[in-house]
Write an enzyme that holds these catalytic residues in place. Structure first.
Site, PDB file in Angstrom:
ATOM      1  N   ASP A  52       0.821  -1.207   0.000  1.00 37.68           N
ATOM      2  CA  ASP A  52       0.000   0.000   0.000  1.00 37.68           C
ATOM      3  C   ASP A  52       0.853   1.255   0.000  1.00 37.68           C
ATOM      4  O   ASP A  52       2.043   1.229   0.336  1.00 37.68           O
ATOM      5  CB  ASP A  52      -0.897   0.020   1.241  1.00 37.68           C
ATOM      6  N   TYR A 110       5.982  -9.675   7.724  1.00 39.58           N
ATOM      7  CA  TYR A 110       5.904  -8.230   7.915  1.00 39.58           C
ATOM      8  C   TYR A 110       6.257  -7.871   9.358  1.00 39.58           C
ATOM      9  O   TYR A 110       6.067  -8.680  10.276  1.00 39.58           O
ATOM     10  CB  TYR A 110       4.493  -7.724   7.639  1.00 39.58           C
TER      11      TYR A 110
END
Length: 244
Positions: A52, A110
């Site tokens: 994103d 992540y």
């Protein structure tokens, strides 16, 4: 042609994500433009997946095909010199022609960074909380995520999803002074999934949501229970894993 696997590090602060867009500045778009300039030919860079706007990466993976005999080290030296300090290709590897950065990946990891006070030097790479959090509740929420679940309730709708099931292999918080880091590894991730999980876990740890409601969203994705999305700036794609 020779196929190369590239490991890419970038600061996503001023990018509209990884994937090329018609008008916005993206990491993939900038890299393809610079590679094409250095090589004097159009280059198609295939990433393992999108990130994103505002999200960073320490280990984004992509692949590309170059003519046999290309001096790859010279090419990368030129690319890294032109692309700027926000993006760098940090490693390369010659791979089999059948390799695919996206479809051959078996898991991704992540890390999300939270600070318990504003830390000026980390402002572009962390989420500074203005209220105290219960660290035990954060840990309890994270522990609930290990295993396979339907994460539709913790993600942004995407009509391209063939499934919203994801298998979490690692989910834990680690605290060091004013810094809290969340690490999560899974076979796949949905859009906004990590940010929405982090944001909602923080809501629980701040007493704004019960852990029972958190469990319910996990067990009943269609439950009408609001979730919260953490800011993009705290999220980093750490590593993509492939079969050896």
């Amino acid at each position: 042609m020779q196929k190369y696997k590239l490991s890419i590090e970038f600061d996503g602060t001023d990018f509209s994500g990884w994937q090329i867009q018609p008008t916005d500045r993206t990491v993939e778009g900038v890299l393809e433009q610079v590679f094409s300039k250095v090589l004097q030919q159009d280059i198609d860079l295939i990433g393992q997946g999108r990130t994103d706007a505002g999200v960073h990466a320490r280990g984004q993976i992509a692949h590309m095909d170059l003519p046999e005999g290309t001096d790859i080290e010279r090419v990368l030296q030129g690319v890294n010199g032109l692309v700027g300090d926000e993006v760098q290709v940090i490693e390369y590897e010659e791979v089999h022609e059948s390799f695919h950065a996206r479809f051959d990946a078996i898991s991704r990891e992540y890390e999300y960074t939270i600070t318990t006070r504003p830390i000026p030097l980390m402002r572009h790479h962390s989420w500074a909380l203005r209220q105290t959090v219960d660290l035990k509740l954060l840990e309890d929420c994270a522990a609930l995520l290990n295993g396979e679940f339907d994460f539709a309730g913790f993600s942004k709708f995407n009509e391209d999803n063939y499934t919203t099931l994801c298998k979490i292999q690692r989910s834990l918080f680690d605290t060091d002074g004013d810094v809290i880091r969340y690490r999560i590894r899974a076979n796949r991730f949905l859009r906004n999934m990590v940010r929405r999980l982090v944001g909602t876990m923080v809501r629980v740890a701040q007493g704004k949501m019960s852990i029972e409601d958190f469990k319910r969203v996990l067990q009943e994705p269609d439950a009408e229970i609001p979730t919260f999305t953490a800011p993009a700036r705290g999220l980093v794609l750490e590593k993509v894993f492939y079969k050896k």
